[in-house]
Write a protein that holds these residues in place. Sequence first.
Motif, mmCIF file in Angstrom:
data_model
loop_
_atom_site.group_PDB
_atom_site.id
_atom_site.type_symbol
_atom_site.label_atom_id
_atom_site.label_comp_id
_atom_site.label_asym_id
_atom_site.label_seq_id
_atom_site.Cartn_x
_atom_site.Cartn_y
_atom_site.Cartn_z
ATOM 1 N N ALA A 59 0.864 -1.135 -0.403
ATOM 2 C CA ALA A 59 -0.039 -0.132 0.057
ATOM 3 C C ALA A 59 0.504 1.085 -0.066
ATOM 4 O O ALA A 59 0.250 2.340 -0.534
ATOM 5 C CB ALA A 59 -1.108 0.309 0.663
ATOM 6 N N ARG A 60 2.224 1.453 0.583
ATOM 7 C CA ARG A 60 3.041 2.421 1.024
ATOM 8 C C ARG A 60 3.174 2.764 -0.532
ATOM 9 O O ARG A 60 4.030 3.373 -1.233
ATOM 10 C CB ARG A 60 4.258 2.109 1.496
ATOM 11 N N LYS A 61 4.113 1.590 -1.274
ATOM 12 C CA LYS A 61 3.908 1.368 -2.332
ATOM 13 C C LYS A 61 3.215 2.071 -3.746
ATOM 14 O O LYS A 61 4.083 3.045 -4.357
ATOM 15 C CB LYS A 61 4.994 0.036 -3.171
ATOM 16 N N GLU A 62 2.219 1.447 -3.502
ATOM 17 C CA GLU A 62 1.179 2.385 -4.710
ATOM 18 C C GLU A 62 0.776 3.623 -4.170
ATOM 19 O O GLU A 62 0.626 4.330 -5.243
ATOM 20 C CB GLU A 62 -0.379 1.436 -4.960
ATOM 21 N N PHE A 63 1.092 4.052 -3.158
ATOM 22 C CA PHE A 63 0.967 5.576 -2.434
ATOM 23 C C PHE A 63 2.033 6.068 -2.842
ATOM 24 O O PHE A 63 1.482 7.097 -4.191
ATOM 25 C CB PHE A 63 0.841 5.399 -1.500
ATOM 26 N N ARG A 64 2.878 5.621 -2.660
ATOM 27 C CA ARG A 64 4.062 7.054 -3.540
ATOM 28 C C ARG A 64 4.262 6.825 -4.954
ATOM 29 O O ARG A 64 4.555 7.953 -5.720
ATOM 30 C CB ARG A 64 5.382 5.608 -3.185
ATOM 31 N N ARG A 65 3.842 5.318 -6.316
ATOM 32 C CA ARG A 65 3.707 5.426 -7.274
ATOM 33 C C ARG A 65 2.563 6.648 -7.401
ATOM 34 O O ARG A 65 2.920 7.367 -8.550
ATOM 35 C CB ARG A 65 3.159 4.326 -7.730
ATOM 36 N N GLU A 66 1.397 6.356 -7.235
ATOM 37 C CA GLU A 66 -0.045 7.927 -7.781
ATOM 38 C C GLU A 66 1.205 8.858 -7.165
ATOM 39 O O GLU A 66 0.162 10.113 -7.954
ATOM 40 C CB GLU A 66 -0.855 7.685 -6.425
ATOM 41 N N LYS A 67 1.543 9.099 -5.675
ATOM 42 C CA LYS A 67 2.225 10.709 -5.334
ATOM 43 C C LYS A 67 2.992 11.427 -6.227
ATOM 44 O O LYS A 67 3.110 12.597 -6.894
ATOM 45 C CB LYS A 67 2.961 10.675 -4.038
ATOM 46 N N LEU A 68 4.278 10.506 -7.335
ATOM 47 C CA LEU A 68 4.974 10.489 -7.930
ATOM 48 C C LEU A 68 4.018 10.531 -9.215
ATOM 49 O O LEU A 68 5.077 11.940 -9.959
ATOM 50 C CB LEU A 68 5.792 9.013 -8.093
ATOM 51 N N ALA A 69 2.968 10.210 -9.867
ATOM 52 C CA ALA A 69 2.903 10.410 -10.940
ATOM 53 C C ALA A 69 1.915 11.282 -10.996
ATOM 54 O O ALA A 69 1.632 12.756 -12.192
ATOM 55 C CB ALA A 69 1.623 9.658 -10.969
ATOM 56 N N LEU A 122 2.605 14.531 -8.876
ATOM 57 C CA LEU A 122 3.562 15.440 -9.473
ATOM 58 C C LEU A 122 4.299 14.980 -10.577
ATOM 59 O O LEU A 122 4.146 16.511 -11.176
ATOM 60 C CB LEU A 122 4.757 15.314 -8.442
ATOM 61 N N ALA A 123 4.472 14.583 -11.684
ATOM 62 C CA ALA A 123 4.565 14.404 -12.841
ATOM 63 C C ALA A 123 3.823 15.031 -13.770
ATOM 64 O O ALA A 123 4.327 15.946 -14.400
ATOM 65 C CB ALA A 123 5.175 12.752 -13.000
ATOM 66 N N ASN A 124 2.537 14.837 -13.554
ATOM 67 C CA ASN A 124 1.718 15.274 -14.625
ATOM 68 C C ASN A 124 1.259 16.943 -14.327
ATOM 69 O O ASN A 124 0.730 17.798 -14.780
ATOM 70 C CB ASN A 124 0.579 14.757 -14.050
ATOM 71 N N LYS A 125 1.866 17.127 -12.990
ATOM 72 C CA LYS A 125 1.280 18.691 -12.336
ATOM 73 C C LYS A 125 2.867 19.406 -13.029
ATOM 74 O O LYS A 125 2.181 20.765 -13.448
ATOM 75 C CB LYS A 125 1.273 19.096 -10.980
ATOM 76 N N LEU A 126 3.288 19.004 -12.921
ATOM 77 C CA LEU A 126 5.317 19.558 -13.174
ATOM 78 C C LEU A 126 4.772 19.689 -14.900
ATOM 79 O O LEU A 126 5.397 21.371 -15.833
ATOM 80 C CB LEU A 126 6.540 19.165 -13.285
ATOM 81 N N ALA A 127 4.449 18.773 -15.989
ATOM 82 C CA ALA A 127 4.115 18.791 -17.117
ATOM 83 C C ALA A 127 3.059 19.620 -17.532
ATOM 84 O O ALA A 127 3.641 20.912 -18.692
ATOM 85 C CB ALA A 127 3.707 17.414 -17.369
ATOM 86 N N ALA A 128 2.342 20.431 -16.825
ATOM 87 C CA ALA A 128 0.952 20.699 -17.170
ATOM 88 C C ALA A 128 1.593 22.452 -16.800
ATOM 89 O O ALA A 128 1.337 23.373 -17.350
ATOM 90 C CB ALA A 128 -0.053 21.303 -15.745
ATOM 91 N N GLU A 129 2.758 22.761 -15.897
ATOM 92 C CA GLU A 129 3.077 23.823 -15.959
ATOM 93 C C GLU A 129 4.488 24.537 -16.194
ATOM 94 O O GLU A 129 4.530 25.107 -16.291
ATOM 95 C CB GLU A 129 3.645 23.731 -14.319
#
Length: 208
Positions: free
Chosen positions: A162-172, A174-181
């Motif tokens: 569950a921790r790994k899945e949470f980290r993957r979703e958080k990083l994804a 964050l990556a989408n947010k940086l790409a939009a900015e």
Amino acid sequence: MNQADVSKLISQLRIAVRPNKRHLKNVDGPEGRLLKLRKTVTALVKHERIELFYNRADEARGYAELLISNAIRHGDRHKATMELADYWLLEKQLVHKLFKVLVPRYENSNISYTRMFKAPRDYPGIFYRKSVLELRGNPFPVLTPDNSQNRNLLHNVLLDEARKEFRREKLANLANKLAAETENATPSTPAQVPVTEQPEQSEEAPKA
């Protein structure tokens, strides 16, 4: 009076008392059996952890629970409670420990005051079930292993995934947010219209 205060007015045991037949015979009759139980309760309050036969520990545990429960309910100014403590505690200095040490320790507890574990028997020898009876909160090391840090247990494996899945979703995210900015920050350049070169016209001299 809130619900917690009302529960203290009800005398109840916090352990399951099963209707098992206990073979506790004594050569002195019922008086000798009660004397053994009194010695067991006294030793439990004094040492807070004792090792003995399973049948006697199972019966003495109920009397110890009842003694502590009544001490919490009524306090040291209740005549019947003081008579009960005087009967079960053969060493009278332990009455002070009951009201000054054990009552403050367990007055806000929602679970049983004692714990009982099965102990290994002596081999070779006569087969008698042994157990360890102790008060909760005693100063001795715990008898049960702490498996909360064992990574191979099922609940720890599920928590790790569950921790790994949470980290993957958080990083994804964050990556989408940086790409939009990044897309919003780069200005759009106007399209350049291609310029076509026209052929040069040669100038001729006028004819006379």
